[in-house]
Design a protein around this motif. Structure first.
Motif, PDB file in Angstrom:
ATOM      1  N   GLY A 125      36.577  36.878  38.973  1.00  0.00           N
ATOM      2  CA  GLY A 125      36.043  37.423  38.635  1.00  0.00           C
ATOM      3  C   GLY A 125      34.466  37.854  39.497  1.00  0.00           C
ATOM      4  O   GLY A 125      33.855  38.997  38.919  1.00  0.00           O
ATOM      5  N   LEU A 126      34.294  37.112  40.544  1.00  0.00           N
ATOM      6  CA  LEU A 126      32.991  37.551  41.356  1.00  0.00           C
ATOM      7  C   LEU A 126      33.413  38.656  42.290  1.00  0.00           C
ATOM      8  O   LEU A 126      32.732  39.179  42.182  1.00  0.00           O
ATOM      9  CB  LEU A 126      32.281  36.268  42.263  1.00  0.00           C
ATOM     10  CG  LEU A 126      31.458  35.050  41.472  1.00  0.00           C
ATOM     11  CD1 LEU A 126      31.297  34.028  42.314  1.00  0.00           C
ATOM     12  CD2 LEU A 126      30.754  35.085  40.596  1.00  0.00           C
ATOM     13  N   GLN A 127      34.425  38.429  42.127  1.00  0.00           N
ATOM     14  CA  GLN A 127      35.077  40.400  42.888  1.00  0.00           C
ATOM     15  C   GLN A 127      35.867  41.212  42.611  1.00  0.00           C
ATOM     16  O   GLN A 127      35.598  41.847  42.673  1.00  0.00           O
ATOM     17  CB  GLN A 127      36.001  39.697  43.876  1.00  0.00           C
ATOM     18  CG  GLN A 127      35.720  38.458  44.832  1.00  0.00           C
ATOM     19  CD  GLN A 127      37.022  38.173  45.526  1.00  0.00           C
ATOM     20  OE1 GLN A 127      37.471  39.192  45.666  1.00  0.00           O
ATOM     21  NE2 GLN A 127      37.072  36.997  45.825  1.00  0.00           N
ATOM     22  N   GLN A 128      34.974  41.037  40.672  1.00  0.00           N
ATOM     23  CA  GLN A 128      35.658  42.037  39.967  1.00  0.00           C
ATOM     24  C   GLN A 128      36.305  42.543  39.942  1.00  0.00           C
ATOM     25  O   GLN A 128      37.057  43.665  39.438  1.00  0.00           O
ATOM     26  CB  GLN A 128      34.823  42.896  40.197  1.00  0.00           C
ATOM     27  CG  GLN A 128      33.609  43.381  38.775  1.00  0.00           C
ATOM     28  CD  GLN A 128      32.036  42.497  39.291  1.00  0.00           C
ATOM     29  OE1 GLN A 128      32.624  42.665  40.882  1.00  0.00           O
ATOM     30  NE2 GLN A 128      31.700  41.968  39.239  1.00  0.00           N
ATOM     31  N   ARG A 129      37.797  41.255  40.155  1.00  0.00           N
ATOM     32  CA  ARG A 129      39.226  41.329  40.377  1.00  0.00           C
ATOM     33  C   ARG A 129      39.969  40.932  39.125  1.00  0.00           C
ATOM     34  O   ARG A 129      40.617  40.273  39.439  1.00  0.00           O
ATOM     35  CB  ARG A 129      39.872  41.172  41.559  1.00  0.00           C
ATOM     36  CG  ARG A 129      39.165  42.652  42.932  1.00  0.00           C
ATOM     37  CD  ARG A 129      39.781  41.867  43.699  1.00  0.00           C
ATOM     38  NE  ARG A 129      39.794  40.858  44.378  1.00  0.00           N
ATOM     39  CZ  ARG A 129      40.713  40.515  44.733  1.00  0.00           C
ATOM     40  NH1 ARG A 129      42.182  40.669  45.264  1.00  0.00           N
ATOM     41  NH2 ARG A 129      40.127  38.981  45.954  1.00  0.00           N
ATOM     42  N   PHE A 130      39.254  40.114  38.021  1.00  0.00           N
ATOM     43  CA  PHE A 130      39.192  39.003  37.198  1.00  0.00           C
ATOM     44  C   PHE A 130      40.491  40.319  36.154  1.00  0.00           C
ATOM     45  O   PHE A 130      40.013  40.867  35.649  1.00  0.00           O
ATOM     46  CB  PHE A 130      38.470  38.193  36.406  1.00  0.00           C
ATOM     47  CG  PHE A 130      39.226  37.924  35.846  1.00  0.00           C
ATOM     48  CD1 PHE A 130      39.043  37.895  34.319  1.00  0.00           C
ATOM     49  CD2 PHE A 130      39.702  36.341  36.368  1.00  0.00           C
ATOM     50  CE1 PHE A 130      39.124  36.437  33.512  1.00  0.00           C
ATOM     51  CE2 PHE A 130      40.570  35.609  35.162  1.00  0.00           C
ATOM     52  CZ  PHE A 130      40.019  35.812  34.079  1.00  0.00           C
ATOM     53  N   SER A 131      41.588  39.449  35.331  1.00  0.00           N
ATOM     54  CA  SER A 131      42.034  39.688  34.320  1.00  0.00           C
ATOM     55  C   SER A 131      43.260  38.347  34.303  1.00  0.00           C
ATOM     56  O   SER A 131      43.451  37.811  34.559  1.00  0.00           O
ATOM     57  CB  SER A 131      43.063  41.006  34.229  1.00  0.00           C
ATOM     58  OG  SER A 131      44.319  40.548  34.907  1.00  0.00           O
ATOM     59  N   ALA A 168      38.228  24.406  49.566  1.00  0.00           N
ATOM     60  CA  ALA A 168      38.204  25.180  50.584  1.00  0.00           C
ATOM     61  C   ALA A 168      37.299  26.885  49.942  1.00  0.00           C
ATOM     62  O   ALA A 168      36.805  27.854  50.517  1.00  0.00           O
ATOM     63  CB  ALA A 168      39.557  25.790  51.198  1.00  0.00           C
ATOM     64  N   VAL A 169      38.014  26.754  48.527  1.00  0.00           N
ATOM     65  CA  VAL A 169      37.220  28.346  47.728  1.00  0.00           C
ATOM     66  C   VAL A 169      36.088  27.665  47.341  1.00  0.00           C
ATOM     67  O   VAL A 169      35.440  28.891  48.122  1.00  0.00           O
ATOM     68  CB  VAL A 169      38.430  27.977  46.146  1.00  0.00           C
ATOM     69  CG1 VAL A 169      37.630  29.370  45.721  1.00  0.00           C
ATOM     70  CG2 VAL A 169      39.250  28.545  46.997  1.00  0.00           C
ATOM     71  N   LEU A 170      35.677  26.464  47.285  1.00  0.00           N
ATOM     72  CA  LEU A 170      34.208  26.503  46.932  1.00  0.00           C
ATOM     73  C   LEU A 170      33.209  26.346  48.209  1.00  0.00           C
ATOM     74  O   LEU A 170      32.702  27.012  48.175  1.00  0.00           O
ATOM     75  CB  LEU A 170      34.310  24.650  46.445  1.00  0.00           C
ATOM     76  CG  LEU A 170      34.535  24.463  45.303  1.00  0.00           C
ATOM     77  CD1 LEU A 170      34.028  23.332  44.446  1.00  0.00           C
ATOM     78  CD2 LEU A 170      32.842  26.164  44.232  1.00  0.00           C
ATOM     79  N   ILE A 197      42.517  26.997  39.364  1.00  0.00           N
ATOM     80  CA  ILE A 197      42.966  27.987  38.827  1.00  0.00           C
ATOM     81  C   ILE A 197      41.505  28.518  38.518  1.00  0.00           C
ATOM     82  O   ILE A 197      41.826  29.247  38.160  1.00  0.00           O
ATOM     83  CB  ILE A 197      44.863  27.210  37.162  1.00  0.00           C
ATOM     84  CG1 ILE A 197      45.811  26.881  38.358  1.00  0.00           C
ATOM     85  CG2 ILE A 197      44.533  28.903  36.492  1.00  0.00           C
ATOM     86  CD1 ILE A 197      46.385  26.495  36.629  1.00  0.00           C
ATOM     87  N   LEU A 198      41.405  27.061  37.836  1.00  0.00           N
ATOM     88  CA  LEU A 198      40.087  27.841  36.874  1.00  0.00           C
ATOM     89  C   LEU A 198      38.707  27.999  38.160  1.00  0.00           C
ATOM     90  O   LEU A 198      38.206  29.118  38.056  1.00  0.00           O
ATOM     91  CB  LEU A 198      39.241  26.598  35.994  1.00  0.00           C
ATOM     92  CG  LEU A 198      40.077  26.059  35.200  1.00  0.00           C
ATOM     93  CD1 LEU A 198      39.150  24.810  34.391  1.00  0.00           C
ATOM     94  CD2 LEU A 198      40.230  26.589  34.124  1.00  0.00           C
ATOM     95  N   LEU A 199      39.124  27.734  39.316  1.00  0.00           N
ATOM     96  CA  LEU A 199      38.173  28.417  40.218  1.00  0.00           C
ATOM     97  C   LEU A 199      38.789  29.581  40.798  1.00  0.00           C
ATOM     98  O   LEU A 199      37.973  30.380  41.187  1.00  0.00           O
ATOM     99  CB  LEU A 199      37.869  27.074  41.677  1.00  0.00           C
ATOM    100  CG  LEU A 199      37.299  26.514  42.084  1.00  0.00           C
ATOM    101  CD1 LEU A 199      37.178  25.521  42.709  1.00  0.00           C
ATOM    102  CD2 LEU A 199      35.929  27.286  41.182  1.00  0.00           C
ATOM    103  N   ALA A 200      40.245  29.748  40.656  1.00  0.00           N
ATOM    104  CA  ALA A 200      40.621  31.099  41.095  1.00  0.00           C
ATOM    105  C   ALA A 200      40.251  32.033  40.505  1.00  0.00           C
ATOM    106  O   ALA A 200      40.008  33.293  40.865  1.00  0.00           O
ATOM    107  CB  ALA A 200      41.945  31.449  41.149  1.00  0.00           C
ATOM    108  N   GLY A 201      40.076  31.372  39.037  1.00  0.00           N
ATOM    109  CA  GLY A 201      39.398  33.134  38.253  1.00  0.00           C
ATOM    110  C   GLY A 201      37.807  32.888  38.106  1.00  0.00           C
ATOM    111  O   GLY A 201      37.832  33.979  38.151  1.00  0.00           O
ATOM    112  N   ILE A 202      37.209  32.398  38.563  1.00  0.00           N
ATOM    113  CA  ILE A 202      35.746  31.969  39.099  1.00  0.00           C
ATOM    114  C   ILE A 202      35.685  33.104  40.417  1.00  0.00           C
ATOM    115  O   ILE A 202      34.925  34.354  39.984  1.00  0.00           O
ATOM    116  CB  ILE A 202      35.202  31.146  39.070  1.00  0.00           C
ATOM    117  CG1 ILE A 202      35.512  30.234  38.036  1.00  0.00           C
ATOM    118  CG2 ILE A 202      33.691  30.962  40.067  1.00  0.00           C
ATOM    119  CD1 ILE A 202      34.335  28.846  38.210  1.00  0.00           C
ATOM    120  N   ALA A 203      36.247  33.049  41.173  1.00  0.00           N
ATOM    121  CA  ALA A 203      36.612  33.519  42.489  1.00  0.00           C
ATOM    122  C   ALA A 203      36.868  35.324  41.738  1.00  0.00           C
ATOM    123  O   ALA A 203      36.119  36.527  43.033  1.00  0.00           O
ATOM    124  CB  ALA A 203      37.015  32.981  43.303  1.00  0.00           C
TER     125      ALA A 203
END
Lengths: 348, 85
Positions: A210-216, A270-272, A202-208
């Motif tokens: 956020g890197l795409q400016q799609r975070f909230s 995979a996400v990393l 979940i934390l990694l998904a948040g980072i990913a």
């Protein structure tokens, strides 16, 4: 819960010596403590059944409070004057002056003591109720088995999840009919790695995102519940298919939850890979972890579902063995699909 | 974007609809005509009931067990959906 109860019983026990004297003096004070009176004896009796004079003491206390502010009651034989050694000498004196001068101490300490005793009794009652309710739904001992891990097990298991091709012996060892805890047997499933991997994912998904400016923050919660729901669906599908194939195995729902949760490790990698090395890294990591996960799951489930395949066993391959093989292969084949489905939107 | 963003509430709704679908299959009018009646499934006392027999058993047991709780859960869901949309 236990520590708090033990800790709260400490000052209660220590202050009990001063309370009998203060109770008698407090009868002249304001009648502030109304609620715990009729409940205190019962609660105290349950919290510390060893103290025999509890109920009598509590009863005396309520009697004193109800009597009215006029007369300082004569010390009755139940109150042990021997205990007031450290005591407050002014509490034995004229109640009026004692209460005026020591108003704060008299009011704060007895009230705090009674509140602490009441709170600890309520806490223990609540704890009993909660335990009973939880025991009706799931066995906590069974759950504790899955979290009995240590560092060596975790490192070896993670290495096994990512490179299972070198492992020889996949059998879960037993000791007197109970499976060994994960600490002693590397093949045993555990729930520690899946839960930690879930949170990390979940934390990694948040980072990913956020890197795409799609975070909230709502997206984070949505991602978490989506992943969890997919695992629950998979566990239910596995349970249903195992029931239909009439397999006699000792795979409980928690075991299946553990095996399904191991895919979170693959998802994290995979996400990393996708974050560090772009799209190519994502697909390479996805392929590698999918193959490893499929192999791992196939071997583990086959060992658990086919006790007749133990080398020294005398089992005969039943007809239902075919169904079991289908279930195992199907479960293994679904893993990369779910991993892909849950992660591809994170790596663009 | 997350194509199928599930919430736990969606899962509960899906499970409720699924169980409703199983409970609605009528024994006499439908299952017997298809060949999934319960008398045709329980034959012999052999070792392996087979997948079809297990499925029929599952449908029958779901219908028997979940009939009354389904009434309650459906009523609650209807009221909640009416109130809160």
């Amino acid at each position: 819960g236990d520590v708090a109860a033990a800790g709260s019983q400490g000052p209660v026990r220590g202050a009990r010596s001063e309370r009998p004297a203060r109770e008698s003096a407090r009868a002249g004070g304001p009648q502030l403590i109304v609620i715990p009176t009729h409940k205190a004896p019962r609660g105290w009796a349950r919290a510390e059944p060893a103290m025999a004079y509890h109920q009598g003491y509590g009863g005396q206390g309520s009697k004193h409070r109800g009597r009215g502010p006029l007369v300082p009651p004569a010390p009755d034989p139940h109150q042990l004057f021997d205990d007031t050694s450290a005591g407050f000498p002014h509490a034995q004196g004229t109640p009026g002056s004692g209460i005026d001068m020591g108003f704060n101490t008299l009011l704060a300490d007895p009230m705090a003591n009674v509140a602490v005793a009441y709170g600890s009794s309520i806490a223990s009652q609540g704890k009993d109720i909660v335990h009973k309710e939880i025991h009706r739904f799931m066995s906590v001992n069974r759950l504790k088995y899955f979290f009995a891990v240590d560092t060596a097990y975790v490192t070896k298991k993670l290495a096994l999840l990512l490179f299972p091709y070198a492992h020889q012996n996949w059998e879960v060892r037993y000791s007197r009919d109970t499976p060994l805890t994960p600490r002693q047997d590397i093949n045993a499933p555990d729930l520690y790695i899946p839960s930690m991997a879930f949170i990390t994912y979940i934390l990694l998904a948040g980072i990913a995102l956020g890197l795409q400016q799609r975070f909230s923050p709502e997206v984070l919660g949505m991602c978490a519940s989506t992943a969890f729901v997919w695992v629950v669906i998979e566990v239910l599908a596995l349970l249903l298919s195992l029931y239909l194939v009439t397999v006699q195995s000792d795979l409980t729902a928690f075991d299946l939850l553990a095996y399904s949760g191991y895919k979170y490790v693959g998802m994290i990698l995979a996400v990393l890979g996708g974050l560090l090395f772009g799209s190519d890294g994502y697909y390479v990591a996805l392929a590698w972890t999918s193959c490893a996960l499929m192999y791992f799951l196939a071997r583990s489930l086959r060992m658990k579902l086919h006790p007749s395949l133990v080398p020294d066993g005398m089992g005969h391959p039943r007809g239902a063995g075919r169904g079991q093989t289908y279930v195992t292969l199907g479960a293994a084949a679904c893993q990369p699909l779910i991993v892909y489905w849950l992660t591809f939107h994170l790596v663009r | 974007a997350a194509a199928m963003a599930f919430t736990l509430y969606a899962l509960l709704q899906a499970a409720l609809l699924f169980v409703n679908a199983i409970a609605v299959l009528h024994e006499e009018r439908f299952l017997r005509n298809v060949g999934w009646g319960t008398e045709q499934g329980i034959g012999g006392f052999g070792e392996e009931p087979g997948i079809k027999a297990q499925l029929m058993n599952l449908i029958r047991s779901v219908r028997t067990v979940m009939r009354v709780p389904l009434i309650a859960v459906n009523s609650i869901t209807i009221v909640l959906l009416l109130l809160f949309g």
